[in-house]
Structures are given as structure tokens and as C-alpha cells.
Design a protein around this motif. Structure first.
Motif, PDB file in Angstrom:
ATOM      1  N   GLY A   1       0.808  -1.273  -0.050  1.00 39.61           N
ATOM      2  CA  GLY A   1      -0.028   0.082   0.168  1.00 39.61           C
ATOM      3  C   GLY A   1       0.877   1.268  -0.291  1.00 39.61           C
ATOM      4  O   GLY A   1       2.016   1.372  -0.463  1.00 39.61           O
ATOM      5  N   ALA A   2       0.137   2.487   0.247  1.00 38.50           N
ATOM      6  CA  ALA A   2       0.870   3.734   0.402  1.00 38.50           C
ATOM      7  C   ALA A   2       1.044   4.210   1.804  1.00 38.50           C
ATOM      8  O   ALA A   2       0.310   3.676   2.711  1.00 38.50           O
ATOM      9  N   GLY A   3       1.426   5.146   1.977  1.00 42.83           N
ATOM     10  CA  GLY A   3       1.504   5.783   3.107  1.00 42.83           C
ATOM     11  C   GLY A   3       2.919   5.556   4.026  1.00 42.83           C
ATOM     12  O   GLY A   3       3.889   4.964   3.612  1.00 42.83           O
ATOM     13  N   GLU A   4       2.904   5.712   5.329  1.00 44.01           N
ATOM     14  CA  GLU A   4       4.007   5.517   6.277  1.00 44.01           C
ATOM     15  C   GLU A   4       4.083   4.211   6.996  1.00 44.01           C
ATOM     16  O   GLU A   4       2.966   3.570   7.239  1.00 44.01           O
ATOM     17  N   PHE A   5       5.327   3.752   7.086  1.00 41.43           N
ATOM     18  CA  PHE A   5       5.505   2.347   8.045  1.00 41.43           C
ATOM     19  C   PHE A   5       4.936   2.893   9.420  1.00 41.43           C
ATOM     20  O   PHE A   5       5.198   3.891   9.897  1.00 41.43           O
ATOM     21  N   SER A   6       4.019   2.007   9.754  1.00 37.10           N
ATOM     22  CA  SER A   6       3.421   2.396  11.309  1.00 37.10           C
ATOM     23  C   SER A   6       4.099   1.313  12.331  1.00 37.10           C
ATOM     24  O   SER A   6       3.495   1.230  13.398  1.00 37.10           O
ATOM     25  N   ALA A   7       5.308   0.787  11.969  1.00 37.14           N
ATOM     26  CA  ALA A   7       5.886  -0.052  13.076  1.00 37.14           C
ATOM     27  C   ALA A   7       6.590   0.933  14.141  1.00 37.14           C
ATOM     28  O   ALA A   7       6.523   2.353  14.113  1.00 37.14           O
ATOM     29  N   SER A   8       6.877   0.297  15.134  1.00 37.14           N
ATOM     30  CA  SER A   8       7.808   1.121  16.351  1.00 37.14           C
ATOM     31  C   SER A   8       9.055   1.691  15.890  1.00 37.14           C
ATOM     32  O   SER A   8       9.581   1.319  14.858  1.00 37.14           O
ATOM     33  N   GLY A   9       9.419   2.647  16.544  1.00 38.48           N
ATOM     34  CA  GLY A   9      10.624   3.468  16.292  1.00 38.48           C
ATOM     35  C   GLY A   9      11.744   2.736  16.380  1.00 38.48           C
ATOM     36  O   GLY A   9      12.564   2.788  15.306  1.00 38.48           O
ATOM     37  N   GLU A  10      12.041   1.658  17.072  1.00 37.86           N
ATOM     38  CA  GLU A  10      13.057   0.693  17.218  1.00 37.86           C
ATOM     39  C   GLU A  10      12.918   0.052  15.894  1.00 37.86           C
ATOM     40  O   GLU A  10      14.030  -0.418  15.230  1.00 37.86           O
ATOM     41  N   VAL A  11      11.830  -0.601  15.342  1.00 33.47           N
ATOM     42  CA  VAL A  11      11.622  -1.470  13.973  1.00 33.47           C
ATOM     43  C   VAL A  11      12.382  -0.565  12.928  1.00 33.47           C
ATOM     44  O   VAL A  11      12.865  -0.991  11.883  1.00 33.47           O
ATOM     45  N   LEU A  12      11.417   0.575  12.943  1.00 34.59           N
ATOM     46  CA  LEU A  12      11.935   1.538  11.685  1.00 34.59           C
ATOM     47  C   LEU A  12      13.501   1.560  11.781  1.00 34.59           C
ATOM     48  O   LEU A  12      14.168   2.100  10.671  1.00 34.59           O
ATOM     49  N   ALA A  13      14.073   2.249  12.874  1.00 29.47           N
ATOM     50  CA  ALA A  13      15.450   2.354  13.056  1.00 29.47           C
ATOM     51  C   ALA A  13      16.239   1.035  12.414  1.00 29.47           C
ATOM     52  O   ALA A  13      17.378   1.293  11.776  1.00 29.47           O
ATOM     53  N   ARG A  14      15.877   0.113  12.758  1.00 27.55           N
ATOM     54  CA  ARG A  14      16.399  -1.290  12.354  1.00 27.55           C
ATOM     55  C   ARG A  14      16.392  -1.516  10.680  1.00 27.55           C
ATOM     56  O   ARG A  14      17.452  -1.682  10.333  1.00 27.55           O
ATOM     57  N   ILE A  15      15.326  -1.206  10.310  1.00 32.50           N
ATOM     58  CA  ILE A  15      15.091  -1.321   8.700  1.00 32.50           C
ATOM     59  C   ILE A  15      16.106  -0.132   8.187  1.00 32.50           C
ATOM     60  O   ILE A  15      16.633  -0.596   7.135  1.00 32.50           O
ATOM     61  N   ALA A  16      16.010   1.129   8.417  1.00 33.98           N
ATOM     62  CA  ALA A  16      16.691   2.093   7.993  1.00 33.98           C
ATOM     63  C   ALA A  16      18.220   1.911   8.306  1.00 33.98           C
ATOM     64  O   ALA A  16      18.752   1.935   7.096  1.00 33.98           O
ATOM     65  N   ALA A  17      18.722   1.272   9.122  1.00 37.19           N
ATOM     66  CA  ALA A  17      20.228   1.131   9.564  1.00 37.19           C
ATOM     67  C   ALA A  17      20.425  -0.223   8.553  1.00 37.19           C
ATOM     68  O   ALA A  17      21.667  -0.111   7.725  1.00 37.19           O
ATOM     69  N   ALA A  18      19.852  -1.323   8.221  1.00 35.26           N
ATOM     70  CA  ALA A  18      20.014  -2.247   7.498  1.00 35.26           C
ATOM     71  C   ALA A  18      20.221  -1.520   5.889  1.00 35.26           C
ATOM     72  O   ALA A  18      21.089  -2.146   5.201  1.00 35.26           O
ATOM     73  N   LEU A  19      19.315  -0.902   5.417  1.00 36.13           N
ATOM     74  CA  LEU A  19      19.309  -0.485   4.034  1.00 36.13           C
ATOM     75  C   LEU A  19      20.495   0.615   4.050  1.00 36.13           C
ATOM     76  O   LEU A  19      21.144   0.445   3.043  1.00 36.13           O
ATOM     77  N   GLU A  20      20.694   1.303   5.025  1.00 36.43           N
ATOM     78  CA  GLU A  20      21.768   2.389   4.796  1.00 36.43           C
ATOM     79  C   GLU A  20      23.211   1.680   4.933  1.00 36.43           C
ATOM     80  O   GLU A  20      24.092   2.136   4.292  1.00 36.43           O
ATOM     81  N   SER A  21      23.221   0.625   5.611  1.00 30.20           N
ATOM     82  CA  SER A  21      24.342  -0.204   5.807  1.00 30.20           C
ATOM     83  C   SER A  21      24.705  -1.043   4.267  1.00 30.20           C
ATOM     84  O   SER A  21      25.850  -1.360   4.035  1.00 30.20           O
ATOM     85  N   ALA A  22      23.737  -1.249   3.718  1.00 33.49           N
ATOM     86  CA  ALA A  22      23.724  -1.626   2.235  1.00 33.49           C
ATOM     87  C   ALA A  22      24.217  -0.704   1.364  1.00 33.49           C
ATOM     88  O   ALA A  22      24.479  -1.223  -0.046  1.00 33.49           O
ATOM     89  N   GLY A  23      24.277   0.515   1.625  1.00 36.80           N
ATOM     90  CA  GLY A  23      24.617   1.416   0.461  1.00 36.80           C
ATOM     91  C   GLY A  23      23.428   2.418   0.193  1.00 36.80           C
ATOM     92  O   GLY A  23      23.686   2.955  -0.853  1.00 36.80           O
ATOM     93  N   VAL A  24      22.324   2.198   0.615  1.00 36.01           N
ATOM     94  CA  VAL A  24      20.785   2.814   0.340  1.00 36.01           C
ATOM     95  C   VAL A  24      20.605   3.882   1.129  1.00 36.01           C
ATOM     96  O   VAL A  24      20.521   3.756   2.014  1.00 36.01           O
ATOM     97  N   GLU A  25      20.419   5.128   0.510  1.00 33.82           N
ATOM     98  CA  GLU A  25      20.047   6.362   1.319  1.00 33.82           C
ATOM     99  C   GLU A  25      18.434   6.562   0.969  1.00 33.82           C
ATOM    100  O   GLU A  25      17.940   6.597   0.248  1.00 33.82           O
ATOM    101  N   LEU A  26      18.092   6.685   2.415  1.00 31.14           N
ATOM    102  CA  LEU A  26      16.590   7.146   2.204  1.00 31.14           C
ATOM    103  C   LEU A  26      16.447   8.816   2.172  1.00 31.14           C
ATOM    104  O   LEU A  26      16.874   9.504   3.154  1.00 31.14           O
TER     105      LEU A  26
END
Length: 162
Positions: free
Chosen positions: A37-62
Motif C-alpha cells: 500500500g501507500a503511506g508511512e510504515f506504522s511500526a515502532s521506532g525501534e523497528v523503523l530504525a533497524r530497517i533504516a540501518a540495514a538499508l543504509e549499511s547496504a548503501g541505500v540512502e532514504l
């Protein structure tokens, strides 16, 4: 973090939902539930941080949207150079190991094996030179982008002029 950003980041990396979940240390169910779907992830801040960190460590910038542009994703500049440097170091390491093996067994080596080893070393040396050229070209490109005027006349390569 937008749902579309996560899907786009996974596409850039060629990751499945399972791969992202594993690298982010979250459940696959969380990714499957949040991503559609559309919109924002509604997961907890910790989950969002883990996802962002995994993507960023792989070289993708949000990329956060601003002005008339929406949020997005892109490969980070440093990650491209880091990947090229890693490849160059791996190639140079392989070349060093093969040269050592060649020197150690030169006296007892069959001529055809020695010829094959020389050809392999030549190919590895060529790959190392080409990769080094790519690193240098990448650095030149980053310097070029950094020198572009910040006056709004161009958004960079391929941007439409207003």
C-alpha cells in the motif's frame, strides 16, 4: 519512512522481504504487514530504525522529500566508492596470492600450468587496473557534482531545466 521507499530500496538492492527482515533483525511478518500500500510504515521506532540501518549499511540512502519533490531512495555516494575499493582490494589480494604460489612452485610446475597461471595473473592485473580507473573516475564524478552551482539552474545530471 514511506512504504514505497522500503519497496524501492529493496528493489535497488535486489533483496526479498525475507532478506530485509533478516538484515534488520525484524520478523518477516512485520515487513509483509507493513510494506503493502501507500503511506508511512506504522511500526515502532525501534523497528523503523533497524530497517533504516540495514538499508543504509547496504548503501541505500532514504531521501526525505522537500519542496516539490517527494521522498525517495538512492545509492549513497560513499557506498559506491567503498564497493569499488573493496573489489579492488580483493583483486589485488588474489593477485598477490597467485604470485606467491607461482614463485613457490616455479621449479616443479608443468609448462602448461605455468602458462595458464600467467594468463590468470594477467587477467587479474587487468581487472585491478580497470577497477582502479573506476575508483578514480568515481572520485572525478563526485568532484564534478560538488562543483555544480547551487543556484537552482540545474538539479544535476539529466535534470530538466526550468
Amino acid at each position: 519512512m514511506m512504504k514505497a521507499q522500503v519497496r524501492a530500496a529493496r528493489a535497488l538492492l535486489g533483496w526479498s522481504q525475507e532478506e530485509l527482515a533478516s538484515r534488520a533483525s525484524v520478523s518477516v511478518a512485520t515487513i509483509r504487514r507493513q510494506e503493502p500500500g501507500a503511506g508511512e510504515f506504522s511500526a515502532s521506532g525501534e523497528v523503523l530504525a533497524r530497517i533504516a540501518a540495514a538499508l543504509e549499511s547496504a548503501g541505500v540512502e532514504l531521501v526525505v522529500g522537500g519542496d516539490s519533490k517527494g521522498p525517495g531512495v538512492r545509492f549513497s555516494r560513499s557506498s559506491d566508492r567503498e564497493r569499488l575499493t573493496f573489489v579492488l582490494e580483493a583483486i589485488q589480494g588474489a593477485e598477490k596470492l597467485l604470485r606467491s604460489a607461482q614463485i613457490a612452485s616455479a621449479a616443479s610446475m608443468d609448462k602448461s600450468v605455468a602458462r595458464d597461471l600467467d594468463q590468470a595473473l594477467s587477467a587479474i592485473h587487468l581487472a585491478a587496473r580497470k577497477t582502479a580507473q573506476e575508483v578514480e573516475s568515481f572520485d572525478d564524478f563526485v568532484d564534478f557534482i560538488a562543483d555544480l552551482p547551487p543556484d537552482g539552474t540545474s538539479d544535476g545530471i539529466g535534470a530538466d531545466k526550468k
